[in-house]
Design an enzyme around this catalytic site. Sequence first.
Site, PDB file in Angstrom:
ATOM      1  N   ARG A   1       0.794  -1.230  -0.052  1.00 49.38           N
ATOM      2  CA  ARG A   1      -0.158  -0.056  -0.073  1.00 49.38           C
ATOM      3  C   ARG A   1       0.737   1.233   0.121  1.00 49.38           C
ATOM      4  NH1 ARG A   1      -3.548  -0.931   4.439  1.00 49.38           N
ATOM      5  NH2 ARG A   1      -5.132  -1.898   3.043  1.00 49.38           N
TER       6      ARG A   1
ATOM      7  N   HIS B   1       4.880 -10.531   2.454  1.00 48.62           N
ATOM      8  CA  HIS B   1       5.477  -9.539   3.183  1.00 48.62           C
ATOM      9  C   HIS B   1       7.010 -10.054   3.525  1.00 48.62           C
ATOM     10  CE1 HIS B   1       5.857  -7.099   7.102  1.00 48.62           C
ATOM     11  NE2 HIS B   1       5.602  -6.009   5.887  1.00 48.62           N
TER      12      HIS B   1
ATOM     13  N   TYR C   1      15.041   2.916  10.282  1.00 46.57           N
ATOM     14  CA  TYR C   1      14.404   1.778  11.187  1.00 46.57           C
ATOM     15  C   TYR C   1      15.183   0.777  11.595  1.00 46.57           C
ATOM     16  CZ  TYR C   1      10.391   2.641   8.020  1.00 46.57           C
ATOM     17  OH  TYR C   1       9.164   3.352   7.116  1.00 46.57           O
TER      18      TYR C   1
ATOM     19  N   ARG D   1       5.660  -1.666  19.486  1.00 43.71           N
ATOM     20  CA  ARG D   1       5.831  -0.216  19.242  1.00 43.71           C
ATOM     21  C   ARG D   1       4.398   0.473  18.892  1.00 43.71           C
ATOM     22  NH1 ARG D   1       7.343   0.146  13.520  1.00 43.71           N
ATOM     23  NH2 ARG D   1       5.299   0.601  13.350  1.00 43.71           N
TER      24      ARG D   1
ATOM     25  N   HIS E   1      11.280  -1.349  14.506  1.00 46.38           N
ATOM     26  CA  HIS E   1      10.807  -2.254  13.356  1.00 46.38           C
ATOM     27  C   HIS E   1      11.085  -3.799  13.379  1.00 46.38           C
ATOM     28  CE1 HIS E   1       9.708  -3.456   8.999  1.00 46.38           C
ATOM     29  NE2 HIS E   1       8.689  -2.756   9.302  1.00 46.38           N
TER      30      HIS E   1
END
Length: 700
Positions: A414, A444, A477, A573, A601
């Site tokens: 996205r 992913h 990250y 997080r 992350h």
Amino acid sequence: MTDPVPPHDSPSLYINRELSWIRFNHHVLEEAQDERHPLLERVKFLSIFANNLDEFFMIRVSGLQRQAAKGVLRAPPDGMTPSEQILAIEKALIPELDLSFECWSSEILPRLAAAGIFIHEYNELDDEQKRVLRTFFVEEVFPVLTPLAFDSAHPFPFISNLSLNLAITIRDPRGKELFARIKVPTGLFPRLIRIPDTHSSGRRDDKQVHLVYLEDLVAAHLDLLFPGLEVIGASPFRITRDADLDIEVDEASDLLTTVEEIMEQRARGTPVRIEVDCSMQESTCHMLEKKLGTSSHMLYRIGHPVGMADLMELLSLDRPDLKDPPFQPSVPPELAEEKDIFSAIKRKDILLFHPYDSFAPVINFIRQAAHDPGVLAIKITLYRVGSNSPIVKALMEARENGKAVAALIELKARFDEENNIGWARALERSGVHVVYGVVGLKVHAKLCMVVRREKDGIRRYMHLGTGNYNATTSRIYTDFGMFTCDREIGDDVANLFNFLTGYARFDQYRKLSVAPVTLRSAILSRIDREIESHKKHGGGHLIFKMNALVDEECVTALYRASQAGVKVDLQVRGICCLRPGIPGASENITVSAIVGRFLEHARIYYFRNNGEDEVLLGSADLMPRNLDRRVEVLFPVMDPSIKKALLSVVLDAELRDNQQLRLMKGDGTYERKHPAPGEESVDSQSWFLDHMGIWYHVGP
């Protein structure tokens, strides 16, 4: 008499995920308020806070509004219906927006001025500055503006998603009030226009920067756009539209074309929010609501400026004194560019901890593979690679050198669709075999495999990570990447790629946990194992670090672990739907979150396992989408020294952080952790920056 313990499916044990997200975004706003950060870094956090809200409305709020419109009553585990969630979101956001405006106007703006960065109201400018800006407006901006009237002869104009606009009220010579709209051309000009130096000496003070908002510049020259008419008022506004459009892959003969069409539709989605400048008249607000078909709870009055995400432009100013000090990530000696990376991986598994360890060895891994005569093939998954990607260029080089190269590019990532489509086409032109995704699933997982012919036969070298193959985000990250040539992991990765690129199906993997096939059961079975081990031997301990904890089955399993006496430390997080510290249910669970200079992350899943420590790293959070609707991978850490470093250095530092860490309370709110009297101050991110290159061997 103590209160009875609620059953695991009781709504009282769950925090609404949308409200939990708002609390996470509040942590970002707190960083903008934190005077310990350099001034422009505070601006950065304020911009991120606003950008996060944009995406929240485009995806989450839009979905709730669709459900409410259809009369959906199905509620998440916390029991709130879609309509109830929409009202709760509005109630929670109004004070957040007030805080963000107060932070900008009362704290940051005066400090910017004190540092020589002035953002002016147009009417504050002197005559010479106005003359220079009028010339700029006439020559550069005026030609691209298109005022659009709306009345009985002119339909209400379409207003694209997140575009900045001026709602203008004018009066004609007969005294009739009219409305018009002008789209502010932020895509063609900076949002903040730098005012040229007008001093007669011609000498420029580089420490002095004078700026004015583009919309203020346009509003100040409406006389040129509406000659002969009286301009009564002009107020900025912005529309947020539904961007959560489903891609019906099963019906799409060409996924790439379908994604391109969906991207065009996104700009025209249903309005879900109207942001208006606080100066806008009520009559104009009502007119916008009527024309856009929205209700009053969708309208938010914003202090100037509307659309604070654009404040990120200030980070381009050459003011290193107002930014975080730069740092140079370390490169393990065995992975130096001139070294043979395959020999290093063959000797032992190697862990990189970004951004403290450089991302360069990951790029070098693929570059060496592209030029190594022994390399036969490279396979990789790409989710968000960024622009000007050195990874993609290395893959193209590999293909030019005759290697077999396969890249799975997730077109459905996205807000990165356009970028990924461009890279997909470029790779295809270079001869790379490109796969766009898997029907019904979003890929992913972060995997790269190099197949190499050596004297003793074919060997597979892998890089497995928690973050994207993106050289830019690797500096902001925190993520892990592990190199290995373990044979069983190699078999698993090869089988997974055969699934991703072909029709192969595997129900079991030897060492990897793969969603949606085995990952959910891998987590749940290990939690159950920890419960049983604790009952027999004591000392049960789970430490999970992730971005989000939403999945009801996983939350229930963690409640069961707590009730059995297992110590559970969760560092989440973002969204966390579990309530810690509830007597009889979760008194053995702590939930913390770190928000700081870098975006936390990485995902780590630790199981004490009666002293036989087990650590899994990977791409998956504990959310239904990750466990059931995505291809995700968790991989085991087998090297004892790496495992020890993760436990006694990384997790130890992050759990003991008392500078950037927040502890969640049972009601879902957080409190900042501070050092106790006599306790050492620990800022985990700063500690890792101070110990780059040696963090692996020492602890705070």
